[in-house]
Design a protein around this motif. Sequence first.
Motif, PDB file in Angstrom:
ATOM      1  N   LEU A   1      12.704   4.611  -6.777  1.00 42.84           N
ATOM      2  CA  LEU A   1      12.463   6.085  -6.917  1.00 42.84           C
ATOM      3  C   LEU A   1      11.503   6.224  -8.460  1.00 42.84           C
ATOM      4  O   LEU A   1      10.785   6.021  -8.790  1.00 42.84           O
ATOM      5  CB  LEU A   1      13.400   6.613  -7.844  1.00 42.84           C
ATOM      6  CG  LEU A   1      15.470   5.723  -7.296  1.00 42.84           C
ATOM      7  CD1 LEU A   1      16.214   6.117  -8.407  1.00 42.84           C
ATOM      8  CD2 LEU A   1      15.436   6.520  -6.399  1.00 42.84           C
ATOM      9  N   ALA A   2      10.319   7.138  -7.191  1.00 44.20           N
ATOM     10  CA  ALA A   2       9.105   7.589  -8.042  1.00 44.20           C
ATOM     11  C   ALA A   2       9.176   8.741  -7.693  1.00 44.20           C
ATOM     12  O   ALA A   2       9.473   9.906  -6.967  1.00 44.20           O
ATOM     13  CB  ALA A   2       8.285   6.894  -7.072  1.00 44.20           C
ATOM     14  N   GLY A   3       8.037   9.528  -7.822  1.00 40.52           N
ATOM     15  CA  GLY A   3       7.668  10.477  -8.055  1.00 40.52           C
ATOM     16  C   GLY A   3       8.422  11.519  -9.117  1.00 40.52           C
ATOM     17  O   GLY A   3       8.192  10.962 -10.525  1.00 40.52           O
TER      18      GLY A   3
ATOM     19  N   VAL B   1       9.838   8.887  -2.771  1.00 39.14           N
ATOM     20  CA  VAL B   1       9.509   9.783  -3.218  1.00 39.14           C
ATOM     21  C   VAL B   1       9.562  11.189  -3.316  1.00 39.14           C
ATOM     22  O   VAL B   1      10.235  11.895  -2.178  1.00 39.14           O
ATOM     23  CB  VAL B   1       7.542   9.918  -2.793  1.00 39.14           C
ATOM     24  CG1 VAL B   1       7.386  10.740  -3.717  1.00 39.14           C
ATOM     25  CG2 VAL B   1       7.543   8.845  -2.912  1.00 39.14           C
TER      26      VAL B   1
ATOM     27  N   PRO C   1       4.212   6.271   3.754  1.00 38.73           N
ATOM     28  CA  PRO C   1       2.731   7.411   4.149  1.00 38.73           C
ATOM     29  C   PRO C   1       3.370   7.273   5.497  1.00 38.73           C
ATOM     30  O   PRO C   1       3.375   8.492   5.630  1.00 38.73           O
ATOM     31  CB  PRO C   1       1.793   6.588   3.461  1.00 38.73           C
ATOM     32  CG  PRO C   1       1.212   5.341   3.326  1.00 38.73           C
ATOM     33  CD  PRO C   1       2.962   5.370   2.805  1.00 38.73           C
TER      34      PRO C   1
ATOM     35  N   GLY D   1       0.783  -1.687  -0.212  1.00 39.64           N
ATOM     36  CA  GLY D   1      -0.201   0.092   0.058  1.00 39.64           C
ATOM     37  C   GLY D   1       1.080   1.318  -0.387  1.00 39.64           C
ATOM     38  O   GLY D   1       0.311   2.480  -0.122  1.00 39.64           O
ATOM     39  N   ASP D   2       1.853   1.063   0.641  1.00 42.94           N
ATOM     40  CA  ASP D   2       2.567   2.505   0.586  1.00 42.94           C
ATOM     41  C   ASP D   2       2.504   3.267  -0.432  1.00 42.94           C
ATOM     42  O   ASP D   2       3.656   2.423  -2.240  1.00 42.94           O
ATOM     43  CB  ASP D   2       4.327   2.495   1.125  1.00 42.94           C
ATOM     44  CG  ASP D   2       4.862   1.647   2.524  1.00 42.94           C
ATOM     45  OD1 ASP D   2       3.082   1.565   2.545  1.00 42.94           O
ATOM     46  OD2 ASP D   2       5.122   1.365   2.676  1.00 42.94           O
ATOM     47  N   SER D   3       2.742   4.478  -1.248  1.00 42.29           N
ATOM     48  CA  SER D   3       2.635   5.223  -2.598  1.00 42.29           C
ATOM     49  C   SER D   3       4.268   5.274  -2.507  1.00 42.29           C
ATOM     50  O   SER D   3       5.004   4.861  -1.020  1.00 42.29           O
ATOM     51  CB  SER D   3       2.693   6.912  -1.580  1.00 42.29           C
ATOM     52  OG  SER D   3       2.940   7.367  -3.292  1.00 42.29           O
ATOM     53  N   GLY D   4       4.891   5.042  -4.285  1.00 43.93           N
ATOM     54  CA  GLY D   4       5.758   5.000  -4.340  1.00 43.93           C
ATOM     55  C   GLY D   4       6.487   3.749  -4.104  1.00 43.93           C
ATOM     56  O   GLY D   4       8.133   3.881  -4.053  1.00 43.93           O
ATOM     57  N   THR D   5       5.644   2.512  -3.980  1.00 45.39           N
ATOM     58  CA  THR D   5       6.496   1.234  -3.980  1.00 45.39           C
ATOM     59  C   THR D   5       5.527   0.294  -5.032  1.00 45.39           C
ATOM     60  O   THR D   5       4.711   0.314  -5.335  1.00 45.39           O
ATOM     61  CB  THR D   5       6.289   0.660  -2.456  1.00 45.39           C
ATOM     62  OG1 THR D   5       4.843   0.451  -2.331  1.00 45.39           O
ATOM     63  CG2 THR D   5       7.267   1.767  -1.895  1.00 45.39           C
ATOM     64  N   PHE D   6       6.027  -0.290  -5.796  1.00 46.89           N
ATOM     65  CA  PHE D   6       5.916  -1.276  -6.902  1.00 46.89           C
ATOM     66  C   PHE D   6       6.754  -1.978  -7.251  1.00 46.89           C
ATOM     67  O   PHE D   6       5.991  -2.968  -8.502  1.00 46.89           O
ATOM     68  CB  PHE D   6       5.633  -0.238  -8.180  1.00 46.89           C
ATOM     69  CG  PHE D   6       7.480   0.820  -8.372  1.00 46.89           C
ATOM     70  CD1 PHE D   6       8.039   0.512  -9.433  1.00 46.89           C
ATOM     71  CD2 PHE D   6       6.789   1.722  -7.870  1.00 46.89           C
ATOM     72  CE1 PHE D   6       9.124   0.639  -9.433  1.00 46.89           C
ATOM     73  CE2 PHE D   6       8.183   3.313  -8.270  1.00 46.89           C
ATOM     74  CZ  PHE D   6       8.723   2.642  -9.040  1.00 46.89           C
TER      75      PHE D   6
ATOM     76  N   ARG E   1       4.430  -5.397  -6.926  1.00 43.70           N
ATOM     77  CA  ARG E   1       3.558  -5.626  -8.546  1.00 43.70           C
ATOM     78  C   ARG E   1       4.339  -6.113  -9.833  1.00 43.70           C
ATOM     79  O   ARG E   1       4.452  -7.081 -10.605  1.00 43.70           O
ATOM     80  CB  ARG E   1       2.761  -4.500  -8.479  1.00 43.70           C
ATOM     81  CG  ARG E   1       2.459  -3.928  -9.485  1.00 43.70           C
ATOM     82  CD  ARG E   1       1.455  -2.261 -10.009  1.00 43.70           C
ATOM     83  NE  ARG E   1       2.691  -1.986 -10.571  1.00 43.70           N
ATOM     84  CZ  ARG E   1       3.669  -1.869 -11.552  1.00 43.70           C
ATOM     85  NH1 ARG E   1       3.579  -2.978 -12.363  1.00 43.70           N
ATOM     86  NH2 ARG E   1       4.566  -0.952 -12.272  1.00 43.70           N
TER      87      ARG E   1
ATOM     88  N   GLY F   1      12.652   7.720 -12.588  1.00 45.54           N
ATOM     89  CA  GLY F   1      12.151   6.518 -12.025  1.00 45.54           C
ATOM     90  C   GLY F   1      11.808   5.274 -12.606  1.00 45.54           C
ATOM     91  O   GLY F   1      11.530   4.707 -13.535  1.00 45.54           O
ATOM     92  N   GLY F   2      12.173   4.434 -11.343  1.00 45.01           N
ATOM     93  CA  GLY F   2      12.221   3.462 -11.597  1.00 45.01           C
ATOM     94  C   GLY F   2      12.410   1.861 -10.501  1.00 45.01           C
ATOM     95  O   GLY F   2      12.546   2.874  -9.082  1.00 45.01           O
TER      96      GLY F   2
END
Lengths: 156, 518
Positions: free
Chosen positions: B342-344, B417, B385, B184-189, B192, B349-350
């Motif tokens: 690395l996001a935002g 982020v 978050p 659920g953390d923003s900036g993580t994938f 996925r 980013g990647g």
Amino acid sequence: MQRAPWNRDRAQAIIDEHKHLDGAALPMLHALQHEFGHIAEEALPLIAHTLNLTRAEVHGIVTFYHDFRREPAGRHVLKLCRAEACQSRGGEALAAHAKARLKLDWHDTDAIGSVTLEPVFCLGLCACAPAAMLDGRVIGRLDRARLDNLLDEAGR
Amino acid sequence: MSLRLYVPRDAGALAVGADEVATALSVAAQRRNVAVEIVRNGSHGLFWLEPLVEVVTPGGRIAYGPATVADADSLLEAALNNAGPHALRLGPTAEIPFLKRQTRLTFARCGLTDPLSLADYRAHGGYKGLEKALAKTQAAIIEDVTQSGLRGRGGAGFPTGIKWKTVADAAAPQKYIVCNADEGDSGTFADRMIMEGDPFVLIEGMTIAGIAVGATKGFIYIRSEYPHAVATILAAIGIARREHLLGTGVAGSAYDFDIEIRVGAGAYVCGEETALLDSLEGKRGMVRAKPPLPAHHGLFARPTVVNNVISLASVPTILSHGADAYREFGMGRSRGTMPIQLAGNVKYGGLFETAFGPTLGELVDEIGGGTASGRPVRAVQVGGPLGAYFPRALFDTPFDYEAFAARDGLIGHGGIVVFDDTVDMAKQARFAMEFCAIESCGKCTPCRIGSTRGTEVIDKILRDEARDANLALLTDLCATLKFGSLCALGGFTPYPVMSAVNHFPEDFGPRPSLAAAE
Ligand SMILES: Cc1cc2nc3c(=O)[nH]c(=O)nc-3n(C[C@H](O)[C@H](O)[C@H](O)COP(=O)(O)O)c2cc1C
Ligand code: SF4
Ligand code: FES
């Protein structure tokens, strides 16, 4: 997305399809929502009876999770990511634009039932922010023009 | 031999048009009457270059990107011309600096293979870990995982081997392996990407875990925001069952192990392991008090290993290459590699898998290339978050569990982020409180009520109402949250809030001392 009208027998059949699963409530609710578009009040006693829970317990489960809707959604559901990575790329301004154009706040559906606007907290597309999802289709690198296209599509 | 192209099927690539590009390429090929095979691979994780089209040549794969539908014709022409010149040509994929600088252990195959080809998986070292595991005793498998130094990649950093041993030592008629794919953390994938790009590695890791602790059943709890991951994992489980890699007598051994998946329903708190277990049981996702530990009293009250996707997906490489080979990477008590995301607002980013230890500054400025907007980097939030905001002054912090903790931060699931200088840190602090209020499971008063009070207090500060008193109140409130919360949702929300207040005081208005000095 076309959704079936409420049908008690169909609902019970879906419930029965999932009742053998360990922790059956969530798979059941997902399947019901997939079929009917939302979790109708009429479904609660059926689930309660099948899972040997009280109706209040089922109500408690349904209302705990953001995904489960108590009211029908529009034909399209547009989810805009509100989380930090998308914020850093101007997601908030895009959300404000969507709200203004649709004249909707989060979770609302327009009067003609074409689109429901939902917030989402991260779609895992944070390296292609800002991100959105229209009826299960993922969209990244959202900008004003791409959002307007989505809104046109959702308005139909 | 027909021309072979790769176009990713990763949701991050789909979100920027990979399906459309793949279709346009095959239409272009039909028009020219040339035979083309388009493999839909996972993503290499170079998202600023997605959709990334690769052309197979005798000398290796040549990358082109970011591709659009309009490029399809000319890309095909270049591909047919021996992977020749094109405005989007990036050269050999493996030589792209962002990829070349990585140490890919857990993500060794991600991007290289067809995610649903078991043959491809095996050809790239897949199921070697299970083979090694089956030649060992259960205790020896756990010893390998312990020796590797692997710590939970979901956020808490608990040693995986110790968790497994606790479950192995618990006597019970049924035990479970639960994979936490709630990401659920923003900036993580990272979770996925593995589920969509190399699903068999997760299945293999869970199978090894099951064998090691004596569990015959596993569940993967995947968030509903990841429909593509759900579909890929389901397909992979089907294939593994058909090939007797799941089910009774796994891979011809005496062990039984099978996996089912469950889909979450949009509650961030269900990533917390005990809330996740309640949710898996079909209940509201309420956090449980610990003890008892899930390792003793977990799913349906049975001993349960709860591990993050990346923890489990790192196990096959540990078994196949040895605990020492893994442990050699890293620093201090942070051993092995971490897939850093690395996001935002970042130029490159990647996903960057590397041994622990690079500084935050190296990651953001050198690897990430600074902001995508071209403006100065002002703040980065590390660890989702509930993670702290770091100013440039702390960019010398090495990426390591303890180093981040020492600076009142956390590495969490490895998300970074990036924000440029247009960020309003008071707004970010307010969002952290708002997020806590929206996602609270409701069990503790400070988290349920305090978070809403927090947003109100920040609003007052922003309106310049009794600013000093309200800043003091905010600090108090954060202390209450920190010490009066059962789980890290309430307990860690003070990290983003107080880091914003402490490192970026100018965004919260002039302070008394500063005002007095003017
Ligand atoms: C609010 C909250 C959310 C969490 N979300 C996740 C998550 O999405 N994925 C995850 O693996 N761990 C998450 N965790 C951590 C888990 O509780 C747990 O530590 C982890 O799943 C254990 O696996 P690991 O040891 O392999 O990291 C979360 C914790 C909290 C408090
Ligand atoms: S801190 Fe918040 S989310 Fe965690 S148990 Fe308490 S109320 Fe629930
Ligand atoms: S923060 Fe928006 S997709 Fe992750």
